[in-house]
Write a protein that holds these residues in place. Structure first.
Motif, short mmCIF file in Angstrom:
data_model
loop_
_atom_site.label_atom_id
_atom_site.label_comp_id
_atom_site.label_asym_id
_atom_site.label_seq_id
_atom_site.Cartn_x
_atom_site.Cartn_y
_atom_site.Cartn_z
N ASP A 113 2.17 10.74 2.62
CA ASP A 113 2.96 9.78 1.51
C ASP A 113 4.03 10.51 0.96
N GLY A 118 9.23 8.40 -3.86
CA GLY A 118 8.48 7.62 -4.66
C GLY A 118 9.51 6.80 -5.70
N GLU A 123 7.40 -0.69 -0.81
CA GLU A 123 6.62 -0.14 0.17
C GLU A 123 7.49 1.02 0.82
N SER A 160 -2.51 8.69 3.16
CA SER A 160 -2.24 8.70 1.65
C SER A 160 -3.76 8.64 1.00
N GLY A 192 -0.32 3.58 -4.97
CA GLY A 192 -0.46 3.94 -3.47
C GLY A 192 -1.62 3.34 -3.16
N ASN A 227 -2.58 -2.13 -2.89
CA ASN A 227 -1.81 -1.26 -3.62
C ASN A 227 -2.59 -1.12 -4.94
N ASN A 272 5.85 5.91 -6.38
CA ASN A 272 5.45 4.89 -5.61
C ASN A 272 5.14 5.25 -4.16
N SER A 273 4.11 5.85 -3.91
CA SER A 273 3.72 6.42 -2.48
C SER A 273 3.32 5.73 -1.56
N LYS A 274 3.14 4.05 -1.91
CA LYS A 274 2.59 2.95 -1.18
C LYS A 274 3.32 3.10 0.43
#
Ligand SMILES: NC(=O)c1ccc[n+]([C@@H]2O[C@H](COP(=O)([O-])OP(=O)(O)OC[C@H]3O[C@@H](n4cnc5c(N)ncnc54)[C@H](OP(=O)(O)O)[C@@H]3O)[C@@H](O)[C@H]2O)c1
Length: 309
Positions: A113, A118, A123, A160, A192, A227, A272-274
């Motif tokens: 990820d 981010g 997503e 991730s 994430g 998440n 935001n590394s989802k």
């Protein structure tokens, strides 16, 4: 006859889980840092060549990586060597081997990820532009590019927040701190999803056992459904450990939310590394599992198999 599958990095969280998961269905050949150190490129090349000709594997799975995110800032050369340049040696050897073969050997590889900056509030999709903000992310992004350009048939899976009952990961660190009654502060501004090494391994098994899927390849994402933040993940661990093994939890343990900026870490972290993992079900017909179930399953294994240290 069983297919031969070679696993590099078989002592890591993901490599170990895959080795265990595939063992009953395939002939698994493991390689590790001791016999195949990625930084010794001549040894790596010679060993890959040797294993290709002696074992004729249908797939080489590379689960080896330099995974220390902050350590990569200080050891930039080593991070790039292991996460990127060593991959050039591996794909060069596979390409040479494949030249003369009808059935080509393919490479399965893991990425992260952290190839994203981010900044998106959505997503991150496999097709989104990468823009890593730390050395680890840059080295992994270059590794992806080397594989994609190589001409070797490949599957790259970005994942991730990996957890397993073994080695060092956030779940294990939290459980140890909770059991010792140590003060716990966790960031609540990075988003994430946790992913169990076992879940990744079960996808690899599903992928390899169905030729219609293993012929597809490409770059895809795999992580727990849903998440969360590291802070909520930590609270989830505390609540469930209290539930399952109250005797292990010191009284009045509390987890305090903090901001990433207060940690003064060597490496920047994406906010935001989802990862969007839709292709797991839409393309590979794989049943996705929410992150909470993956954490609970891993915690159960840690408790029942006594891996709480
Ligand atoms: N952990 C995460 O949260 C996370 C998140 C996103 C993506 N990923 C990716 O997922 C993959 C698997 O990660 P993981 O969590 O399983 O990592 P891990 O537990 O740190 O295992 C890394 C593996 O690489 C091996 N290795 C390290 N340096 C090496 C070298 N110089 N030569 C040969 N082998 C070497 C290690 O060997 P030793 O046992 O000897 O150390 C170990 O087998 C990696 O590609 C990683 O980038 C991980």
């Amino acid at each position: 006859m069983k297919q031969n599958i070679v696993i590099l990095g078989s002592t890591g969280q993901v490599g170990w889980a895959i080795t265990k998961e595939l063992d009953s269905f395939f002939q698994v050949i493991t390689m590790n840092r001791e016999n195949t150190p990625f930084e010794r490129r001549n040894v790596l090349k010679a060993n890959i060549r040797d294993i290709l000709y002696t074992e004729t594997p249908s797939h080489i799975v590379n689960a080896a990586a330099f995974t220390n995110v902050d350590g990569s800032e200080e050891n930039k050369e080593l991070a790039f060597l292991i996460n990127a340049f060593a991959l050039q040696d591996i794909v060069d050897e596979i390409n040479l081997y494949n030249l003369t073969k009808k059935r080509k050997t393919s490479l399965i590889h893991f990425s992260t990820d952290y190839v994203f900056d981010g900044e998106s509030i959505e997503e991150n999709f496999p097709t989104d532009k990468t823009n890593p903000i730390n050395v680890y992310g840059r080295s992994k992004a270059l590794g992806e590019t080397i594989i994609k350009k190589s001409g070797v048939p490949y599957l790259i899976l970005r994942t991730s927040w990996v957890i397993s009952p073994f080695r060092k990961n956030f779940l294990k660190t939290m459980v140890k701190k909770i059991m010792k009654g140590l003060p716990i502060e966790v960031v609540d501004d990075q988003y994430g999803a946790p992913t169990s090494a076992k879940y990744i391994a079960s996808f690899i098994n599903h992928y390899l056992r169905n030729e219609k899927f293993s012929a597809i390849g490409g770059l895809h994402h795999i992580c727990g459904l849903g998440n969360t933040t590291w802070f909520d993940f930590a609270k989830f661990i505390l609540d469930n450990l209290k539930n399952k093994k109250p005797e292990l939890v010191k009284e009045k343990i509390d987890i305090k939310p903090i901001k990433t900026s207060s940690l003064k870490l060597a490496a920047k972290r994406p906010k935001n590394s989802k990862l969007n993992c839709d292709s797991l079900s839409t393309i590979f017909e794989f049943e996705q599992i929410d992150w909470q179930t993956q954490v609970l399953n891993t915690l159960n294994t840690m408790i029942t198999e006594e891996h709480l240290d």
